[in-house]
Design an enzyme around this catalytic site. Structure first.
Site, PDB file in Angstrom:
ATOM      1  N   LYS A  30     -12.168  -2.060 -40.363  1.00  0.00           N
ATOM      2  CA  LYS A  30     -12.016  -3.044 -41.446  1.00  0.00           C
ATOM      3  C   LYS A  30     -12.331  -2.425 -42.814  1.00  0.00           C
ATOM      4  O   LYS A  30     -11.556  -2.538 -43.769  1.00  0.00           O
ATOM      5  CB  LYS A  30     -12.923  -4.251 -41.168  1.00  0.00           C
TER       6      LYS A  30
ATOM      7  N   PHE B 163       1.189  -1.796 -52.199  1.00  0.00           N
ATOM      8  CA  PHE B 163      -0.064  -1.518 -52.904  1.00  0.00           C
ATOM      9  C   PHE B 163       0.054  -0.345 -53.875  1.00  0.00           C
ATOM     10  O   PHE B 163      -0.862   0.441 -54.045  1.00  0.00           O
ATOM     11  CB  PHE B 163      -1.229  -1.345 -51.906  1.00  0.00           C
TER      12      PHE B 163
ATOM     13  N   CYS C 131     -12.877  -9.270 -51.631  1.00  0.00           N
ATOM     14  CA  CYS C 131     -13.004  -8.214 -50.615  1.00  0.00           C
ATOM     15  C   CYS C 131     -13.077  -6.793 -51.173  1.00  0.00           C
ATOM     16  O   CYS C 131     -14.076  -6.113 -50.984  1.00  0.00           O
ATOM     17  CB  CYS C 131     -11.867  -8.333 -49.612  1.00  0.00           C
TER      18      CYS C 131
ATOM     19  N   LYS D  24     -16.314  -5.663 -53.209  1.00  0.00           N
ATOM     20  CA  LYS D  24     -17.571  -5.590 -52.455  1.00  0.00           C
ATOM     21  C   LYS D  24     -17.467  -4.639 -51.267  1.00  0.00           C
ATOM     22  O   LYS D  24     -18.438  -3.965 -50.916  1.00  0.00           O
ATOM     23  CB  LYS D  24     -18.024  -6.987 -52.018  1.00  0.00           C
TER      24      LYS D  24
HETATM   25  P1  NAD Z   1     -16.363 -18.050 -48.248  1.00  0.00           P
HETATM   26  O1  NAD Z   1     -17.451 -17.802 -49.226  1.00  0.00           O
HETATM   27  O2  NAD Z   1     -15.069 -18.612 -48.703  1.00  0.00           O
HETATM   28  O3  NAD Z   1     -16.900 -18.998 -47.069  1.00  0.00           O
HETATM   29  C1  NAD Z   1     -18.095 -18.820 -46.407  1.00  0.00           C
HETATM   30  C2  NAD Z   1     -18.544 -20.177 -45.858  1.00  0.00           C
HETATM   31  O4  NAD Z   1     -19.684 -19.978 -45.011  1.00  0.00           O
HETATM   32  C3  NAD Z   1     -18.980 -21.171 -46.929  1.00  0.00           C
HETATM   33  O5  NAD Z   1     -18.254 -22.377 -46.798  1.00  0.00           O
HETATM   34  C4  NAD Z   1     -20.491 -21.372 -46.664  1.00  0.00           C
HETATM   35  O6  NAD Z   1     -20.942 -22.687 -46.951  1.00  0.00           O
HETATM   36  C5  NAD Z   1     -20.558 -21.087 -45.177  1.00  0.00           C
HETATM   37  N1  NAD Z   1     -21.904 -20.732 -44.690  1.00  0.00           N
HETATM   38  C6  NAD Z   1     -22.814 -19.913 -45.260  1.00  0.00           C
HETATM   39  N2  NAD Z   1     -23.916 -19.848 -44.492  1.00  0.00           N
HETATM   40  C7  NAD Z   1     -23.706 -20.630 -43.416  1.00  0.00           C
HETATM   41  C8  NAD Z   1     -24.475 -20.964 -42.259  1.00  0.00           C
HETATM   42  N3  NAD Z   1     -25.691 -20.459 -42.066  1.00  0.00           N
HETATM   43  N4  NAD Z   1     -23.937 -21.801 -41.345  1.00  0.00           N
HETATM   44  C9  NAD Z   1     -22.700 -22.326 -41.528  1.00  0.00           C
HETATM   45  N5  NAD Z   1     -21.923 -22.039 -42.608  1.00  0.00           N
HETATM   46  C10 NAD Z   1     -22.420 -21.205 -43.540  1.00  0.00           C
HETATM   47  O7  NAD Z   1     -16.126 -16.638 -47.523  1.00  0.00           O
HETATM   48  P2  NAD Z   1     -14.729 -15.970 -47.102  1.00  0.00           P
HETATM   49  O8  NAD Z   1     -14.004 -15.513 -48.296  1.00  0.00           O
HETATM   50  O9  NAD Z   1     -14.058 -16.850 -46.121  1.00  0.00           O
HETATM   51  O10 NAD Z   1     -15.261 -14.659 -46.359  1.00  0.00           O
HETATM   52  C11 NAD Z   1     -15.957 -14.730 -45.136  1.00  0.00           C
HETATM   53  C12 NAD Z   1     -16.050 -13.329 -44.545  1.00  0.00           C
HETATM   54  O11 NAD Z   1     -14.725 -12.872 -44.198  1.00  0.00           O
HETATM   55  C13 NAD Z   1     -16.618 -12.260 -45.481  1.00  0.00           C
HETATM   56  O12 NAD Z   1     -17.358 -11.333 -44.721  1.00  0.00           O
HETATM   57  C14 NAD Z   1     -15.386 -11.599 -46.043  1.00  0.00           C
HETATM   58  O13 NAD Z   1     -15.628 -10.265 -46.431  1.00  0.00           O
HETATM   59  C15 NAD Z   1     -14.456 -11.620 -44.844  1.00  0.00           C
HETATM   60  N6  NAD Z   1     -13.024 -11.619 -45.194  1.00  0.00           N
HETATM   61  C16 NAD Z   1     -12.576 -12.363 -46.240  1.00  0.00           C
HETATM   62  C17 NAD Z   1     -11.223 -12.381 -46.547  1.00  0.00           C
HETATM   63  C18 NAD Z   1     -10.690 -13.192 -47.708  1.00  0.00           C
HETATM   64  O14 NAD Z   1      -9.533 -13.004 -48.060  1.00  0.00           O
HETATM   65  N7  NAD Z   1     -11.470 -14.067 -48.304  1.00  0.00           N
HETATM   66  C19 NAD Z   1     -10.320 -11.658 -45.745  1.00  0.00           C
HETATM   67  C20 NAD Z   1     -10.820 -10.923 -44.665  1.00  0.00           C
HETATM   68  C21 NAD Z   1     -12.182 -10.909 -44.400  1.00  0.00           C
HETATM   69  C1  UDX Z   2      -7.512  -7.940 -49.254  1.00  0.00           C
HETATM   70  C2  UDX Z   2      -6.796  -7.182 -48.127  1.00  0.00           C
HETATM   71  O1  UDX Z   2      -5.438  -6.906 -48.507  1.00  0.00           O
HETATM   72  C3  UDX Z   2      -6.839  -7.979 -46.841  1.00  0.00           C
HETATM   73  O2  UDX Z   2      -6.248  -7.225 -45.784  1.00  0.00           O
HETATM   74  C4  UDX Z   2      -8.290  -8.284 -46.530  1.00  0.00           C
HETATM   75  O3  UDX Z   2      -8.377  -9.039 -45.356  1.00  0.00           O
HETATM   76  C5  UDX Z   2      -8.954  -9.024 -47.674  1.00  0.00           C
HETATM   77  O4  UDX Z   2      -8.829  -8.244 -48.873  1.00  0.00           O
HETATM   78  P1  UDX Z   2      -6.923  -9.998 -50.842  1.00  0.00           P
HETATM   79  O5  UDX Z   2      -8.113  -9.534 -51.605  1.00  0.00           O
HETATM   80  O6  UDX Z   2      -6.823 -11.414 -50.462  1.00  0.00           O
HETATM   81  O7  UDX Z   2      -6.779  -9.135 -49.492  1.00  0.00           O
HETATM   82  O8  UDX Z   2      -5.588  -9.673 -51.696  1.00  0.00           O
HETATM   83  P2  UDX Z   2      -4.725  -8.339 -51.951  1.00  0.00           P
HETATM   84  O9  UDX Z   2      -3.319  -8.733 -51.926  1.00  0.00           O
HETATM   85  O10 UDX Z   2      -5.129  -7.231 -51.075  1.00  0.00           O
HETATM   86  O11 UDX Z   2      -5.104  -7.998 -53.471  1.00  0.00           O
HETATM   87  C6  UDX Z   2      -6.399  -7.548 -53.835  1.00  0.00           C
HETATM   88  C7  UDX Z   2      -6.412  -7.136 -55.295  1.00  0.00           C
HETATM   89  O12 UDX Z   2      -5.637  -5.963 -55.485  1.00  0.00           O
HETATM   90  C8  UDX Z   2      -5.828  -8.193 -56.236  1.00  0.00           C
HETATM   91  O13 UDX Z   2      -6.603  -8.232 -57.418  1.00  0.00           O
HETATM   92  C9  UDX Z   2      -4.438  -7.665 -56.544  1.00  0.00           C
HETATM   93  O14 UDX Z   2      -3.943  -8.092 -57.791  1.00  0.00           O
HETATM   94  C10 UDX Z   2      -4.702  -6.170 -56.534  1.00  0.00           C
HETATM   95  N1  UDX Z   2      -3.489  -5.380 -56.243  1.00  0.00           N
HETATM   96  C11 UDX Z   2      -2.881  -5.484 -55.032  1.00  0.00           C
HETATM   97  C12 UDX Z   2      -2.991  -4.513 -57.214  1.00  0.00           C
HETATM   98  O15 UDX Z   2      -3.538  -4.399 -58.325  1.00  0.00           O
HETATM   99  N2  UDX Z   2      -1.878  -3.766 -56.914  1.00  0.00           N
HETATM  100  C13 UDX Z   2      -1.247  -3.831 -55.707  1.00  0.00           C
HETATM  101  O16 UDX Z   2      -0.252  -3.119 -55.521  1.00  0.00           O
HETATM  102  C14 UDX Z   2      -1.760  -4.724 -54.730  1.00  0.00           C
END
Ligand code: NAD
Ligand code: UDX
Length: 437
Positions: free
Chosen positions: A207, A252, A263, A266
């Site tokens: 990941k 990309f 994502c 961080k």
């Molecule tokens: P988010 O902040 O949108 O949601 C997290 C949720 O967890 C919140 O609603 C919060 O209230 C809840 N929560 C916190 N502590 C809790 C507890 N103890 N019990 C129950 N619920 C609780 O987060 P997200 O963006 O969905 O990301 C979640 C994880 O998935 C992260 O590790 C992130 O890196 C990963 N991830 C995110 C994305 C994305 O596009 N956002 C994609 C792939 C992976």
């Molecule tokens: C990313 C990963 O793509 C996904 O696989 C993972 O699960 C979560 O993090 P996300 O952050 O939702 O997804 O969007 P993404 O389309 O990857 O864009 C991330 C950032 O990169 C955005 O700010 C976007 O504008 C920027 N980006 C993306 C560029 O500047 N140039 C590109 O060509 C593609």
């Protein structure tokens, strides 16, 4: 099909919950945020994600998808527990696992029969082992198998990414767990989606390595774009030709104001932290982070230049606040870095975004918000485009010019036609093509 509990109903938890119920499983999504659960039970979707509302509605109505605040009961009633809470960054860049460990403790308290405990949150290598320790610390017998199942969905296309993923990664030492997980994702398994079975540590690494590589690609093209500007090359043609090489791929390679979102920023920091902790600093990732930080500063410098070094008291319209189109997420968005710098220089900001303004107001309550790009742009001295919303791609440049005080535009996403801007005598700049001001 399995009884599933998803803990954390954010961008990942809600999409995964809806998707897994669509796959035929019986899913209960739980969250500590009771207001969010209430909203969901009232048919309101707390995030903007295309296609999510109807997917949730269909599966909620046919009782495959439920929302509950009773975390203990939901864990007890389920066989597969997904952890999908946030893993934000700490000040030192390390991933903050306090939410994940809090959930692990709740699960440990409710292990009433055999379960699979599966982490979907992005967690650094070694976290799975820690979670297992927590689970074992409160239970004499091992009533569980642990699985790492990282999620690769992108915001804005999350439903599609979840339903038709490029691959599934299932990290587990247990054959029983692996075959149960295949059953959870049965429609994908039948459709021959590649399913990669690895150790927990390898799944965790896949990941971070994937996200960091994509971030690296963006920083690379941004550096090339900056050089293109200096030497008179066109970054789009460069990227297109590079992308024709199957080893590189065209994805990309779009330049801009730097990557944002919940994502890449961080996860690159967390991976870099892990490298340093293991005395193997990841120089390429550190460079990608540095280039990304500089790229937003470069956009501020471009704005200053466009306004002849006189930004104080200038009215600047910012079009696009979300970190990318089709989402209301403003976490680590370029707008959050660029707007404060412009304000520091004395600019007044008029902001517009089709869906992200409410979220943005939580961080910047004092700038001016408008309900249309036309209203935001009226009477401004410059316009900066930060998100490539389709609505903004289609902007009528004649109208834009007629509404502004001065026709000055910085298109950080390169969505406007350079020749039209030139013909209409805009003073403008972009990323990756030399513009003579
Ligand atoms: P988010 O902040 O949108 O949601 C997290 C949720 O967890 C919140 O609603 C919060 O209230 C809840 N929560 C916190 N502590 C809790 C507890 N103890 N019990 C129950 N619920 C609780 O987060 P997200 O963006 O969905 O990301 C979640 C994880 O998935 C992260 O590790 C992130 O890196 C990963 N991830 C995110 C994305 C994305 O596009 N956002 C994609 C792939 C992976
Ligand atoms: C990313 C990963 O793509 C996904 O696989 C993972 O699960 C979560 O993090 P996300 O952050 O939702 O997804 O969007 P993404 O389309 O990857 O864009 C991330 C950032 O990169 C955005 O700010 C976007 O504008 C920027 N980006 C993306 C560029 O500047 N140039 C590109 O060509 C593609």
């Amino acid at each position: 099909m399995e009884k599933i509990c998803i803990i954390g109903v954010g961008y990942v938890g809600l999409v995964s919950g809806a998707g897994l119920s669509e796959f035929g499983n019986e899913v209960t999504c739980v969250d500590i945020d009771e207001e969010r659960i209430k909203q969901l039970n009232n048919g309101e979707i707390p995030i903007y994600e295309p296609g999510l509302k109807s997917l949730v509605k269909t599966n909620y109505n046919n009782k495959k998808l439920r929302f509950s605040s009773d975390i203990n009961k939901s864990i007890k009633n389920s066989k597969i527990i997904f952890i999908a809470v946030g893993t934000p960054q700490k000040k030192n860049g390390e991933a903050d696992l306090s939410y994940v460990y809090a959930v692990a403790n709740s699960i440990a308290d409710n292990l009433n029969h055999y379960k699979i405990i599966c982490t979907k949150s992005t967690v650094p290598v070694g976290s799975g082992e820690e979670i297992e320790k927590i689970l074992l610390s409160k239970n004499d017998t091992k009533l569980f198998d642990y699985v790492s199942n990282p999620e690769f969905l992108r915001e804005g296309s999350a439903v599609n990414d979840f339903m038709i993923p490029d691959r599934l990664v299932i990290g587990s030492r247990s054959n029983k767990a692996f075959s149960l997980m295949k059953n959870v994702y049965r429609p994908l398994f039948i459709n021959e989606t590649p399913i990669i079975n690895t150790s927990v540590e390898t799944a965790e690494m896949i990941k971070y390595a994937s996200n960091a590589f994509l971030a690296l690609k963006i920083s690379y093209i941004n550096e090339i774009a900056n050089l293109c500007e200096a030497v008179g090359a066109d970054v789009h043609q460069v990227a297109k030709a590079m992308g024709q090489d199957g080893r590189i791929s065209p994805k990309f390679l779009h330049p801009g104001p730097g990557f944002g979102g919940s994502c890449f920023p961080k996860d690159t920091l967390a991976l870099s932290f892990l490298g340093t902790k293991n005395k193997l600093p990841l120089k390429t990732i550190e460079a990608a982070i540095e280039v990304n930080n500089n790229q937003s500063i470069r956009m501020v410098e471009k704005s200053i230049l466009l306004l002849d070094n006189k930004i104080s008291n200038k009215k600047i319209a910012i079009l696009g606040l979300a970190f990318k189109p089709n989402t209301d997420d403003v976490r680590e968005a370029a707008s959050r870095k660029i707007i404060p710098e412009l304000i520091k220089l004395g600019a007044q900001i008029n902001a517009y975004d089709p869906v992200a303004m409410d979220n943005f107001k939580n961080h910047f309550p004092d700038i001016n918000y408008f309900n249309s790009w036309e209203d935001a742009i009226t009477g401004t001295d410059a316009c900066v485009i930060l998100t490539e919303w389709n609505e903004l791609r289609g902007i009528d440049l004649r109208k834009l010019k007629s509404l502004m005080s001065k026709p000055v535009i910085l298109d950080t996403k390169n969505i406007l036609s350079v020749s039209k801007l030139k013909n209409l005598k805009f003073k403008y700049d972009n990323v990756g093509r030399k513009i003579s001001l």
